[in-house]
Design a protein around this motif. Structure first.
Motif, mmCIF file in Angstrom:
data_model
loop_
_atom_site.group_PDB
_atom_site.id
_atom_site.type_symbol
_atom_site.label_atom_id
_atom_site.label_comp_id
_atom_site.label_asym_id
_atom_site.label_seq_id
_atom_site.Cartn_x
_atom_site.Cartn_y
_atom_site.Cartn_z
ATOM 1 N N UNK A 143 -9.433 -1.466 4.140
ATOM 2 C CA UNK A 143 -9.470 -1.273 2.693
ATOM 3 C C UNK A 143 -8.620 -2.279 1.921
ATOM 4 N N UNK A 144 -7.456 -2.601 2.462
ATOM 5 C CA UNK A 144 -6.576 -3.529 1.757
ATOM 6 C C UNK A 144 -7.087 -4.960 1.866
ATOM 7 N N UNK A 145 -7.405 -5.398 3.064
ATOM 8 C CA UNK A 145 -7.858 -6.787 3.248
ATOM 9 C C UNK A 145 -9.154 -7.058 2.498
ATOM 10 N N UNK A 146 -10.093 -6.111 2.553
ATOM 11 C CA UNK A 146 -11.379 -6.338 1.904
ATOM 12 C C UNK A 146 -11.274 -6.319 0.386
ATOM 13 N N UNK A 199 -0.247 -3.132 2.703
ATOM 14 C CA UNK A 199 -0.562 -3.818 3.957
ATOM 15 C C UNK A 199 0.679 -3.927 4.837
ATOM 16 N N UNK A 200 1.804 -4.262 4.243
ATOM 17 C CA UNK A 200 3.048 -4.377 5.013
ATOM 18 C C UNK A 200 3.431 -3.039 5.634
ATOM 19 N N UNK A 201 3.250 -1.962 4.892
ATOM 20 C CA UNK A 201 3.554 -0.633 5.432
ATOM 21 C C UNK A 201 2.620 -0.293 6.596
ATOM 22 N N UNK A 202 1.352 -0.642 6.455
ATOM 23 C CA UNK A 202 0.401 -0.404 7.535
ATOM 24 C C UNK A 202 0.759 -1.192 8.782
ATOM 25 N N UNK A 203 1.102 -2.471 8.595
ATOM 26 C CA UNK A 203 1.500 -3.320 9.738
ATOM 27 C C UNK A 203 2.747 -2.769 10.415
ATOM 28 N N UNK A 204 3.709 -2.345 9.613
ATOM 29 C CA UNK A 204 4.937 -1.778 10.176
ATOM 30 C C UNK A 204 4.627 -0.489 10.939
ATOM 31 N N UNK A 253 -4.880 4.718 -2.132
ATOM 32 C CA UNK A 253 -3.501 4.218 -2.217
ATOM 33 C C UNK A 253 -3.492 2.722 -2.503
ATOM 34 N N UNK A 254 -4.392 1.993 -1.872
ATOM 35 C CA UNK A 254 -4.467 0.537 -2.082
ATOM 36 C C UNK A 254 -4.849 0.204 -3.515
ATOM 37 N N UNK A 277 -3.501 1.458 11.343
ATOM 38 C CA UNK A 277 -4.691 0.595 11.398
ATOM 39 C C UNK A 277 -5.655 0.848 10.253
ATOM 40 N N UNK A 278 -5.681 2.077 9.772
ATOM 41 C CA UNK A 278 -6.608 2.424 8.693
ATOM 42 C C UNK A 278 -6.306 1.657 7.408
#
Length: 124
Positions: free
Chosen positions: A113-116, A74-79, A64-65, A108-109
């Motif tokens: 993947x997104x940050x890296x 990332x925003x969706x994951x944080x939310x 997805x990323x 959290x998953x």
């Protein structure tokens, strides 16, 4: 690129939040078991659900990323993990707690993947 330092700062805060939240339930498990009258098997399930959902979600989240804008993912994951954190705190019994821990793991998953993949884009 413009905004790279801000993005790194936000990802750092997100990582801090993630790690504090990930370790909160296992650290407080004895109190949670007593408060909700759970047995050891249910306590183990709370840890297991996180591990399973997190592990199984990593590859799809990576895909997805790659397909969508990473900052939005990332925003969706944080939310998701923020909502799940509140749901965990408000869970009155085992099943809602188990569900919120699974949702928390899904949110959290997204982090790794997104940050890296974003960090090398912002800091080539």
């Amino acid at each position: 690129p413009e905004g790279a330092n801000w993005a790194l700062f936000v990802m750092g805060l997100a990582y801090l939040h993630l790690n504090l939240s990930v370790f909160a339930v296992p650290a407080l498990l004895p109190q949670v078991l007593g408060e909700l009258s759970l047995d050891d098997g249910q306590g183990a399930a709370l840890t297991l659900i996180f591990t399973l959902v997190y592990s199984l979600a990593l590859l799809p989240v990576g895909w997805i990323a790659d397909k969508f804008k990473r900052p939005h993912v990332m925003a969706m994951g944080c939310a998701t993990w923020s909502i799940a954190t509140v749901a965990t705190a408000l869970s009155p019994s085992f099943w809602p707690l188990l569900g919120s821990r699974g949702l928390f793991a899904l949110g959290n998953a997204v982090q790794n993947p997104v940050a890296f993949s974003l960090i090398p884009e912002y800091f080539p």
